[in-house]
Structures are given as C-alpha cells and as structure tokens.
Write a protein that holds these residues in place. Sequence first.
Motif, PDB file in Angstrom:
ATOM      1  N   PHE A   1      16.633 -10.208   3.559  1.00  0.00           N
ATOM      2  CA  PHE A   1      15.551 -10.197   4.535  1.00  0.00           C
ATOM      3  C   PHE A   1      14.909 -11.580   4.533  1.00  0.00           C
ATOM      4  O   PHE A   1      14.786 -12.215   3.483  1.00  0.00           O
ATOM      5  CB  PHE A   1      14.514  -9.132   4.176  1.00  0.00           C
ATOM      6  CG  PHE A   1      15.064  -7.742   4.207  1.00  0.00           C
ATOM      7  CD1 PHE A   1      15.172  -7.059   5.405  1.00  0.00           C
ATOM      8  CD2 PHE A   1      15.479  -7.128   3.040  1.00  0.00           C
ATOM      9  CE1 PHE A   1      15.682  -5.772   5.437  1.00  0.00           C
ATOM     10  CE2 PHE A   1      15.997  -5.847   3.055  1.00  0.00           C
ATOM     11  CZ  PHE A   1      16.106  -5.164   4.260  1.00  0.00           C
ATOM     12  N   SER A   2      14.534 -12.007   5.702  1.00  0.00           N
ATOM     13  CA  SER A   2      13.898 -13.329   5.765  1.00  0.00           C
ATOM     14  C   SER A   2      12.668 -13.265   6.650  1.00  0.00           C
ATOM     15  O   SER A   2      12.548 -12.395   7.528  1.00  0.00           O
ATOM     16  CB  SER A   2      14.879 -14.380   6.301  1.00  0.00           C
ATOM     17  OG  SER A   2      15.182 -14.112   7.643  1.00  0.00           O
ATOM     18  N   VAL A   3      11.772 -14.182   6.416  1.00  0.00           N
ATOM     19  CA  VAL A   3      10.596 -14.351   7.257  1.00  0.00           C
ATOM     20  C   VAL A   3      10.490 -15.840   7.575  1.00  0.00           C
ATOM     21  O   VAL A   3      10.708 -16.690   6.710  1.00  0.00           O
ATOM     22  CB  VAL A   3       9.314 -13.803   6.589  1.00  0.00           C
ATOM     23  CG1 VAL A   3       8.958 -14.572   5.340  1.00  0.00           C
ATOM     24  CG2 VAL A   3       8.158 -13.786   7.563  1.00  0.00           C
ATOM     25  N   GLU A   4      10.247 -16.127   8.823  1.00  0.00           N
ATOM     26  CA  GLU A   4      10.120 -17.501   9.294  1.00  0.00           C
ATOM     27  C   GLU A   4       8.876 -17.612  10.145  1.00  0.00           C
ATOM     28  O   GLU A   4       8.429 -16.617  10.720  1.00  0.00           O
ATOM     29  CB  GLU A   4      11.344 -17.895  10.129  1.00  0.00           C
ATOM     30  CG  GLU A   4      12.645 -17.794   9.392  1.00  0.00           C
ATOM     31  CD  GLU A   4      13.848 -18.018  10.302  1.00  0.00           C
ATOM     32  OE1 GLU A   4      13.678 -18.050  11.532  1.00  0.00           O
ATOM     33  OE2 GLU A   4      14.950 -18.165   9.762  1.00  0.00           O
TER      34      GLU A   4
ATOM     35  N   PHE B   1       6.535 -15.263  14.275  1.00  0.00           N
ATOM     36  CA  PHE B   1       5.175 -15.023  14.737  1.00  0.00           C
ATOM     37  C   PHE B   1       4.856 -16.016  15.855  1.00  0.00           C
ATOM     38  O   PHE B   1       4.820 -17.227  15.632  1.00  0.00           O
ATOM     39  CB  PHE B   1       4.168 -15.225  13.596  1.00  0.00           C
ATOM     40  CG  PHE B   1       4.433 -14.358  12.394  1.00  0.00           C
ATOM     41  CD1 PHE B   1       3.921 -13.072  12.329  1.00  0.00           C
ATOM     42  CD2 PHE B   1       5.199 -14.827  11.344  1.00  0.00           C
ATOM     43  CE1 PHE B   1       4.162 -12.272  11.236  1.00  0.00           C
ATOM     44  CE2 PHE B   1       5.446 -14.032  10.238  1.00  0.00           C
ATOM     45  CZ  PHE B   1       4.929 -12.753  10.182  1.00  0.00           C
ATOM     46  N   SER B   2       4.617 -15.512  17.039  1.00  0.00           N
ATOM     47  CA  SER B   2       4.335 -16.408  18.167  1.00  0.00           C
ATOM     48  C   SER B   2       3.067 -17.222  17.925  1.00  0.00           C
ATOM     49  O   SER B   2       2.961 -18.368  18.370  1.00  0.00           O
ATOM     50  CB  SER B   2       4.224 -15.620  19.470  1.00  0.00           C
ATOM     51  OG  SER B   2       3.203 -14.655  19.385  1.00  0.00           O
ATOM     52  N   THR B   3       2.135 -16.674  17.205  1.00  0.00           N
ATOM     53  CA  THR B   3       0.902 -17.397  16.905  1.00  0.00           C
ATOM     54  C   THR B   3       1.176 -18.609  16.018  1.00  0.00           C
ATOM     55  O   THR B   3       0.579 -19.670  16.212  1.00  0.00           O
ATOM     56  CB  THR B   3      -0.104 -16.471  16.193  1.00  0.00           C
ATOM     57  OG1 THR B   3      -0.304 -15.324  17.024  1.00  0.00           O
ATOM     58  CG2 THR B   3      -1.406 -17.154  15.937  1.00  0.00           C
ATOM     59  N   LEU B   4       2.077 -18.457  15.062  1.00  0.00           N
ATOM     60  CA  LEU B   4       2.400 -19.587  14.190  1.00  0.00           C
ATOM     61  C   LEU B   4       3.217 -20.642  14.930  1.00  0.00           C
ATOM     62  O   LEU B   4       3.094 -21.837  14.651  1.00  0.00           O
ATOM     63  CB  LEU B   4       3.121 -19.101  12.932  1.00  0.00           C
ATOM     64  CG  LEU B   4       2.328 -18.128  12.048  1.00  0.00           C
ATOM     65  CD1 LEU B   4       3.121 -17.761  10.814  1.00  0.00           C
ATOM     66  CD2 LEU B   4       0.968 -18.687  11.685  1.00  0.00           C
ATOM     67  N   ARG B   5       4.039 -20.203  15.892  1.00  0.00           N
ATOM     68  CA  ARG B   5       4.733 -21.186  16.747  1.00  0.00           C
ATOM     69  C   ARG B   5       3.723 -21.968  17.564  1.00  0.00           C
ATOM     70  O   ARG B   5       3.828 -23.183  17.713  1.00  0.00           O
ATOM     71  CB  ARG B   5       5.733 -20.492  17.675  1.00  0.00           C
ATOM     72  CG  ARG B   5       6.999 -20.059  17.000  1.00  0.00           C
ATOM     73  CD  ARG B   5       7.998 -19.591  18.023  1.00  0.00           C
ATOM     74  NE  ARG B   5       7.384 -18.558  18.848  1.00  0.00           N
ATOM     75  CZ  ARG B   5       7.921 -17.369  19.080  1.00  0.00           C
ATOM     76  NH1 ARG B   5       9.090 -17.084  18.600  1.00  0.00           N
ATOM     77  NH2 ARG B   5       7.298 -16.488  19.814  1.00  0.00           N
ATOM     78  N   TYR B   6       2.737 -21.278  18.122  1.00  0.00           N
ATOM     79  CA  TYR B   6       1.657 -21.917  18.866  1.00  0.00           C
ATOM     80  C   TYR B   6       0.923 -22.922  17.982  1.00  0.00           C
ATOM     81  O   TYR B   6       0.620 -24.035  18.402  1.00  0.00           O
ATOM     82  CB  TYR B   6       0.703 -20.835  19.387  1.00  0.00           C
ATOM     83  CG  TYR B   6      -0.570 -21.316  20.027  1.00  0.00           C
ATOM     84  CD1 TYR B   6      -0.542 -22.011  21.234  1.00  0.00           C
ATOM     85  CD2 TYR B   6      -1.808 -21.060  19.450  1.00  0.00           C
ATOM     86  CE1 TYR B   6      -1.719 -22.435  21.835  1.00  0.00           C
ATOM     87  CE2 TYR B   6      -2.982 -21.483  20.043  1.00  0.00           C
ATOM     88  CZ  TYR B   6      -2.930 -22.164  21.231  1.00  0.00           C
ATOM     89  OH  TYR B   6      -4.086 -22.592  21.825  1.00  0.00           O
TER      90      TYR B   6
END
Length: 185
Positions: A62-65, A69-74
């Motif tokens: 499992f991974s998290v990037e 999260f669209s907020t973190l991309r923003y």
Amino acid sequence: MVSQTETGGTSKISFPTAGNNRGMLILGIILRIAAIVSTIASAVYMTMSDEQLQLFTQVSIFSVEYEDFSTLRYFVVINSIVSAYFAFSIPLAMIHIARSTAKQSRAVLIIMDMVTLGVLTSAASAATAIMFLAHNGNSSANWNAICNQYTGFCNKASASLIGSFVAIVILMFLISMSTVALARM
C-alpha cells in the motif's frame, strides 16, 4: 520628529527617508530571497513525502502519495507559483532602490504581495486541514487516521507546511514594510 516654528506653532512631521528606505528595500530583497527558499523547500519536501507500506507479504503493498490528495497537489502548485512570483518581484524591488520615487510600482508590488499572501494562506490552510485529518481522523465520518500507519508521509508533509507558514509571515512583514515605505514618500 515634530519641529516647532518661531511663532510657537508646529509644522508637519518629517521622517528621515533616504537611508531608512534604502535599508528597508535591501531588507525586502533579502526577505524575498528567504521566501523563495522557504516556498521551494516546502513544495519539494511535500513531493518527497511518498511512502509505501508492506503488509503481511510482499504482494500486499500500500502506498500514499501527496498526489492522492487534491489539496496537497494544490499546495505544491501554489508554493511553486509563489516562489516564481518572488523571483520575478526581486528585479522590481531592485528598481525601487535605484529609483526611490517610484510610487506606482511600489503600490502594484504591495497589491501583488497581498494577493500572493491570500493565495498562499489558502493553500497552507487547506493542506493543514488535510494533515489534521490525516493525524487525527474524524470519528463522525468514520475516517481513520492514516498517520498511525504512514508516519514518514505524515511527518514530511507536516514539516513541509512549516515552510509555507514561514513564507506567510515573511509576506506579512514585507507588506507592512512596503506600506510604511510608501507612506514616507
């Protein structure tokens, strides 16, 4: 300083401007460079926050990037744009050192700094809210905290927020300094 005339009245307040304004402008350039470093570091550190978690066997990974999260991309995009803005605003700030009577360009720079402050504050605040949920979850919505499993991701993402908030404080100081310098003209 207030000076009195010979008739006992007072004249208008006069400020020493030449040396103080030049020093404030040089300090402003140094602060803009610090804000560039702060926002770039914040964006880069957020992009490096990816983490993988292997459960039970090598098959279950499992991974998290931050891209999840669209907020973190923003947050990353806005920090990148703000660092570019600071880089482009340095030459304008240098012009103010050479031409101390450039009122219109100082006013434009103050307005652009205020817009940048608003945008950067919105991105940092939104990312902070997401990281709060990642750390604590929300029992009413049945959202579990992911930071119990992905501690590396959460630590790096939370640390990257510090750079943005440093840039926000720098921007507030720059706006205050620029407003005082413009008022002295």
